[in-house]
Design an enzyme around this catalytic site. Sequence first.
Site, PDB file in Angstrom:
ATOM      1  N   ASP A  10      32.271 -40.194 -55.044  1.00 44.46           N
ATOM      2  CA  ASP A  10      32.856 -40.076 -56.376  1.00 44.46           C
ATOM      3  C   ASP A  10      32.894 -38.594 -56.724  1.00 44.46           C
ATOM      4  O   ASP A  10      31.855 -37.936 -56.765  1.00 44.46           O
ATOM      5  CB  ASP A  10      31.950 -40.846 -57.344  1.00 44.46           C
ATOM      6  CG  ASP A  10      32.456 -40.808 -58.774  1.00 44.46           C
ATOM      7  OD1 ASP A  10      33.385 -40.035 -59.083  1.00 44.46           O
ATOM      8  OD2 ASP A  10      31.892 -41.560 -59.593  1.00 44.46           O
ATOM      9  N   ASN A  24      48.210 -35.655 -64.656  1.00 43.80           N
ATOM     10  CA  ASN A  24      49.662 -35.792 -64.828  1.00 43.80           C
ATOM     11  C   ASN A  24      50.146 -34.632 -65.708  1.00 43.80           C
ATOM     12  O   ASN A  24      49.327 -33.876 -66.237  1.00 43.80           O
ATOM     13  CB  ASN A  24      50.033 -37.155 -65.403  1.00 43.80           C
ATOM     14  CG  ASN A  24      49.345 -37.414 -66.727  1.00 43.80           C
ATOM     15  OD1 ASN A  24      49.432 -36.599 -67.647  1.00 43.80           O
ATOM     16  ND2 ASN A  24      48.633 -38.519 -66.828  1.00 43.80           N
ATOM     17  N   ASP A  34      41.622 -39.190 -62.674  1.00 46.59           N
ATOM     18  CA  ASP A  34      41.764 -38.498 -63.955  1.00 46.59           C
ATOM     19  C   ASP A  34      40.917 -39.205 -65.029  1.00 46.59           C
ATOM     20  O   ASP A  34      40.124 -38.563 -65.749  1.00 46.59           O
ATOM     21  CB  ASP A  34      43.248 -38.505 -64.336  1.00 46.59           C
ATOM     22  CG  ASP A  34      43.619 -37.554 -65.451  1.00 46.59           C
ATOM     23  OD1 ASP A  34      42.762 -36.795 -65.904  1.00 46.59           O
ATOM     24  OD2 ASP A  34      44.788 -37.590 -65.868  1.00 46.59           O
ATOM     25  N   SER A 117      47.681 -37.161 -55.292  1.00 52.43           N
ATOM     26  CA  SER A 117      48.924 -37.939 -55.133  1.00 52.43           C
ATOM     27  C   SER A 117      48.773 -39.203 -54.285  1.00 52.43           C
ATOM     28  O   SER A 117      49.735 -39.954 -54.150  1.00 52.43           O
ATOM     29  CB  SER A 117      50.077 -37.101 -54.541  1.00 52.43           C
ATOM     30  OG  SER A 117      50.592 -36.193 -55.488  1.00 52.43           O
ATOM     31  N   GLY A 119      47.018 -41.924 -54.797  1.00 49.74           N
ATOM     32  CA  GLY A 119      46.746 -43.164 -55.521  1.00 49.74           C
ATOM     33  C   GLY A 119      48.024 -43.720 -56.107  1.00 49.74           C
ATOM     34  O   GLY A 119      48.964 -44.075 -55.375  1.00 49.74           O
ATOM     35  N   VAL A 120      48.083 -43.737 -57.419  1.00 54.51           N
ATOM     36  CA  VAL A 120      49.246 -44.276 -58.137  1.00 54.51           C
ATOM     37  C   VAL A 120      50.531 -43.536 -57.745  1.00 54.51           C
ATOM     38  O   VAL A 120      51.612 -44.137 -57.718  1.00 54.51           O
ATOM     39  CB  VAL A 120      48.995 -44.173 -59.662  1.00 54.51           C
ATOM     40  CG1 VAL A 120      50.246 -44.506 -60.457  1.00 54.51           C
ATOM     41  CG2 VAL A 120      47.869 -45.097 -60.075  1.00 54.51           C
TER      42      VAL A 120
HETATM   43  P1  ADP Z   1      47.567 -39.704 -58.241  1.00 51.00           P
HETATM   44  O1  ADP Z   1      48.218 -40.121 -59.540  1.00 51.00           O
HETATM   45  O2  ADP Z   1      47.653 -38.200 -58.004  1.00 51.00           O
HETATM   46  O3  ADP Z   1      48.025 -40.523 -57.084  1.00 51.00           O
HETATM   47  P2  ADP Z   1      45.083 -41.263 -58.505  1.00 51.00           P
HETATM   48  O4  ADP Z   1      43.968 -40.963 -59.443  1.00 51.00           O
HETATM   49  O5  ADP Z   1      45.872 -42.496 -58.725  1.00 51.00           O
HETATM   50  O6  ADP Z   1      46.007 -39.934 -58.501  1.00 51.00           O
HETATM   51  O7  ADP Z   1      44.519 -41.309 -57.020  1.00 51.00           O
HETATM   52  C1  ADP Z   1      44.177 -40.172 -56.257  1.00 51.00           C
HETATM   53  C2  ADP Z   1      43.065 -40.568 -55.291  1.00 51.00           C
HETATM   54  O8  ADP Z   1      41.812 -40.488 -55.973  1.00 51.00           O
HETATM   55  C3  ADP Z   1      43.155 -41.985 -54.723  1.00 51.00           C
HETATM   56  O9  ADP Z   1      42.893 -41.928 -53.318  1.00 51.00           O
HETATM   57  C4  ADP Z   1      42.031 -42.722 -55.467  1.00 51.00           C
HETATM   58  O10 ADP Z   1      41.476 -43.766 -54.686  1.00 51.00           O
HETATM   59  C5  ADP Z   1      41.024 -41.617 -55.635  1.00 51.00           C
HETATM   60  N1  ADP Z   1      39.992 -41.765 -56.665  1.00 51.00           N
HETATM   61  C6  ADP Z   1      39.981 -42.550 -57.785  1.00 51.00           C
HETATM   62  N2  ADP Z   1      38.825 -42.367 -58.465  1.00 51.00           N
HETATM   63  C7  ADP Z   1      38.102 -41.436 -57.775  1.00 51.00           C
HETATM   64  C8  ADP Z   1      36.810 -40.838 -57.950  1.00 51.00           C
HETATM   65  N3  ADP Z   1      36.028 -41.137 -58.983  1.00 51.00           N
HETATM   66  N4  ADP Z   1      36.394 -39.913 -57.027  1.00 51.00           N
HETATM   67  C9  ADP Z   1      37.176 -39.601 -55.967  1.00 51.00           C
HETATM   68  N5  ADP Z   1      38.391 -40.129 -55.741  1.00 51.00           N
HETATM   69  C10 ADP Z   1      38.838 -41.043 -56.631  1.00 51.00           C
END
Ligand code: ADP
Length: 165
Positions: A10, A24, A34, A117, A119-120
């Site tokens: 994390d 964003n 975020d 980038s 994730g979502v």
């Molecule tokens: P984006 O909109 O840039 O794609 P996201 O937050 O949706 O960003 O996802 C980016 C990455 O961060 C994904 O691989 C997600 O699994 C990961 N992620 C989500 N929460 C955490 C966290 N607490 N620590 C590390 N990585 C995380």
Amino acid sequence: MASVEVARGDITAQRVDAIVNAANESLLGGGGVDGAIHRAAGPELLSECRLLGGCETGDAKATSGYRLPARWVIHTVGPVWGGGGRGERGLLDSCHRRSLDVARELGARSVAFPAISCGVYGYPAALAAPLAVAAARAHGHDLELVRFVLFGDETYAAFAAAASG
Ligand code: ADP
């Protein structure tokens, strides 16, 4: 030359000088990493973000880390994956380069990145990971540590493979 590490975990728990947020363009909070960073840092983070006037895709801006172990948060905005023909690669490279530039300007010695980038925003981790690791190696030379902190197994595997190559 910074040591480049890949770890599961994390990002909000990292004891480094600066963590990077996959934000964003509004910089006013969102889901995913975020949301986790804003929850862990506390409401003062959003108050400072409001003063920044947003951030363009590919750019990066810093705030304090408030209740986080990290002293600073570097907010960067990754590209939304649209198939690869919309400049995504250059923008993702720019996110990493600009975040490292900002880290250097702050005087940070150690920086942790999430998989920006991936994730979502839908950027395939297998394509993002080699680019992110190459950017850390090319632009992190005067830092001590650049750590990629990955949440999911697939993302972790992609970054571990990129870092060992
Ligand atoms: P984006 O909109 O840039 O794609 P996201 O937050 O949706 O960003 O996802 C980016 C990455 O961060 C994904 O691989 C997600 O699994 C990961 N992620 C989500 N929460 C955490 C966290 N607490 N620590 C590390 N990585 C995380």
